[in-house]
Design a protein around this motif. Sequence first.
Motif, PDB file in Angstrom:
ATOM      1  N   VAL A 160     -47.918  -1.702  12.903  1.00 49.90           N
ATOM      2  CA  VAL A 160     -46.525  -1.973  12.542  1.00 49.90           C
ATOM      3  C   VAL A 160     -45.811  -2.604  13.729  1.00 49.90           C
ATOM      4  O   VAL A 160     -46.179  -2.383  14.890  1.00 49.90           O
ATOM      5  N   LEU A 161     -44.784  -3.388  13.424  1.00 50.12           N
ATOM      6  CA  LEU A 161     -43.943  -4.013  14.435  1.00 50.12           C
ATOM      7  C   LEU A 161     -42.629  -3.247  14.502  1.00 50.12           C
ATOM      8  O   LEU A 161     -41.991  -3.002  13.474  1.00 50.12           O
ATOM      9  N   TYR A 162     -42.230  -2.886  15.725  1.00 46.35           N
ATOM     10  CA  TYR A 162     -40.979  -2.160  15.933  1.00 46.35           C
ATOM     11  C   TYR A 162     -40.007  -3.082  16.654  1.00 46.35           C
ATOM     12  O   TYR A 162     -40.238  -3.459  17.800  1.00 46.35           O
ATOM     13  N   SER A 163     -38.928  -3.447  15.997  1.00 43.18           N
ATOM     14  CA  SER A 163     -37.993  -4.429  16.550  1.00 43.18           C
ATOM     15  C   SER A 163     -36.671  -3.836  17.007  1.00 43.18           C
ATOM     16  O   SER A 163     -35.821  -4.553  17.539  1.00 43.18           O
ATOM     17  N   ASP A 164     -36.468  -2.527  16.831  1.00 48.45           N
ATOM     18  CA  ASP A 164     -35.174  -1.903  17.133  1.00 48.45           C
ATOM     19  C   ASP A 164     -35.052  -1.542  18.607  1.00 48.45           C
ATOM     20  O   ASP A 164     -34.932  -0.372  18.979  1.00 48.45           O
ATOM     21  N   TYR A 165     -35.093  -2.561  19.454  1.00 48.54           N
ATOM     22  CA  TYR A 165     -35.006  -2.326  20.896  1.00 48.54           C
ATOM     23  C   TYR A 165     -33.592  -1.922  21.292  1.00 48.54           C
ATOM     24  O   TYR A 165     -32.616  -2.580  20.932  1.00 48.54           O
ATOM     25  N   GLU A 166     -33.500  -0.827  22.070  1.00 47.81           N
ATOM     26  CA  GLU A 166     -32.204  -0.317  22.527  1.00 47.81           C
ATOM     27  C   GLU A 166     -32.213  -0.041  24.025  1.00 47.81           C
ATOM     28  O   GLU A 166     -31.453   0.780  24.523  1.00 47.81           O
ATOM     29  N   GLY A 167     -33.070  -0.732  24.748  1.00 49.24           N
ATOM     30  CA  GLY A 167     -33.203  -0.462  26.171  1.00 49.24           C
ATOM     31  C   GLY A 167     -34.361   0.492  26.418  1.00 49.24           C
ATOM     32  O   GLY A 167     -35.107   0.848  25.497  1.00 49.24           O
ATOM     33  N   PRO A 168     -34.563   0.915  27.671  1.00 48.09           N
ATOM     34  CA  PRO A 168     -35.659   1.844  27.992  1.00 48.09           C
ATOM     35  C   PRO A 168     -35.626   3.078  27.099  1.00 48.09           C
ATOM     36  O   PRO A 168     -34.554   3.598  26.772  1.00 48.09           O
ATOM     37  N   SER A 169     -36.799   3.515  26.691  1.00 47.18           N
ATOM     38  CA  SER A 169     -36.899   4.623  25.729  1.00 47.18           C
ATOM     39  C   SER A 169     -36.723   5.963  26.442  1.00 47.18           C
ATOM     40  O   SER A 169     -37.697   6.596  26.865  1.00 47.18           O
ATOM     41  N   ILE A 170     -35.478   6.396  26.544  1.00 47.64           N
ATOM     42  CA  ILE A 170     -35.208   7.679  27.209  1.00 47.64           C
ATOM     43  C   ILE A 170     -34.407   8.626  26.309  1.00 47.64           C
ATOM     44  O   ILE A 170     -34.032   9.709  26.738  1.00 47.64           O
ATOM     45  N   SER A 171     -34.137   8.221  25.067  1.00 43.26           N
ATOM     46  CA  SER A 171     -33.408   9.098  24.153  1.00 43.26           C
ATOM     47  C   SER A 171     -34.367   9.709  23.145  1.00 43.26           C
ATOM     48  O   SER A 171     -35.314   9.060  22.690  1.00 43.26           O
ATOM     49  N   LEU A 172     -34.106  10.965  22.793  1.00 39.17           N
ATOM     50  CA  LEU A 172     -34.942  11.643  21.818  1.00 39.17           C
ATOM     51  C   LEU A 172     -34.899  10.927  20.471  1.00 39.17           C
ATOM     52  O   LEU A 172     -35.914  10.831  19.776  1.00 39.17           O
ATOM     53  N   ALA A 173     -33.733  10.401  20.121  1.00 38.58           N
ATOM     54  CA  ALA A 173     -33.592   9.722  18.842  1.00 38.58           C
ATOM     55  C   ALA A 173     -34.478   8.488  18.764  1.00 38.58           C
ATOM     56  O   ALA A 173     -35.102   8.217  17.728  1.00 38.58           O
ATOM     57  N   GLN A 174     -34.561   7.739  19.852  1.00 38.44           N
ATOM     58  CA  GLN A 174     -35.405   6.542  19.827  1.00 38.44           C
ATOM     59  C   GLN A 174     -36.876   6.918  19.762  1.00 38.44           C
ATOM     60  O   GLN A 174     -37.657   6.284  19.054  1.00 38.44           O
ATOM     61  N   GLY A 175     -37.274   7.959  20.503  1.00 45.83           N
ATOM     62  CA  GLY A 175     -38.661   8.407  20.426  1.00 45.83           C
ATOM     63  C   GLY A 175     -39.034   8.830  19.020  1.00 45.83           C
ATOM     64  O   GLY A 175     -40.121   8.503  18.521  1.00 45.83           O
ATOM     65  N   GLU A 176     -38.132   9.535  18.364  1.00 41.11           N
ATOM     66  CA  GLU A 176     -38.394   9.970  16.990  1.00 41.11           C
ATOM     67  C   GLU A 176     -38.456   8.792  16.033  1.00 41.11           C
ATOM     68  O   GLU A 176     -39.251   8.792  15.082  1.00 41.11           O
ATOM     69  N   ASP A 177     -37.627   7.776  16.278  1.00 42.60           N
ATOM     70  CA  ASP A 177     -37.638   6.595  15.418  1.00 42.60           C
ATOM     71  C   ASP A 177     -38.950   5.833  15.570  1.00 42.60           C
ATOM     72  O   ASP A 177     -39.525   5.354  14.581  1.00 42.60           O
TER      73      ASP A 177
END
Length: 270
Positions: A160-177
Amino acid sequence: MSDIATRERPSYLADTHTGLPLPTEPVFDSVEDDRRHRKQRLAAALRLFGKYGYGEGISGHISVRDPEDEDRFWVNPFGISFSRVKVRDLILVDSQGRVVEGRHRVNPSAFVIHSAIHRANPGATAAAHGHTPYSRALGALGRLLEPLDQESAAFYQDQVLYSDYEGPSISLAQGEDIADKLGDHRAILLRHHGLITVGGSVDEAVHWFFTYEAAAQVQLLAAAAGQPKPMSHEQATAARDGFGDRHLGWFSFQLLWDEIVHEQPDLLEE
């Protein structure tokens, strides 16, 4: 039942799914033996990342779920080069991001990404993540691997391709996404970021990472030279059935294990 299914298996083929003479995966008498095995494989995988130039400063991590405390995982420590990691340097991280064993700190990105993946996917015993150049280039184009050859077909309809870049992955919400988008696929290409592959062992997850990065290089080279011609659906599924076999993925890592332990035996120091 078809004639092919009832036909006697040729003597030169082994009694495995692929017909290759693959050994069985190890079974351990104790949790302690299993844990040592996983940690040794993890340290070897990190050294291989270093050897093959997969390091990018502090970025990149490989993890494996603990065989006893399954809400915890072993991962490389923050700020130590892949090329220098030993078994004794590995850290055990709990579900809150606390280092419960080991003397080093955890990379926040390693915690938020890997904890979410291990929690969401029971089959993801291990996960490998790196910022490697060909995968990053493919992601920058917003493309996934096409089935241009047998190796790339291992990921056919399994990426799968993940395009929802929000900066460095340091939030729990982004890891879960990221974990949610990955689902039960074996690879997720993070646009503007890097690559993650998963498997039922360190061996398998890291083999898929090596294969994906090499396949990305082939695809970019082919596109630069002309108009690549992908396999048909039937060809791609047939190739995936062989080159995407998880047992073959596990075994393929054993060659890399032998290579790196022979060259860098100090990695096993506890």
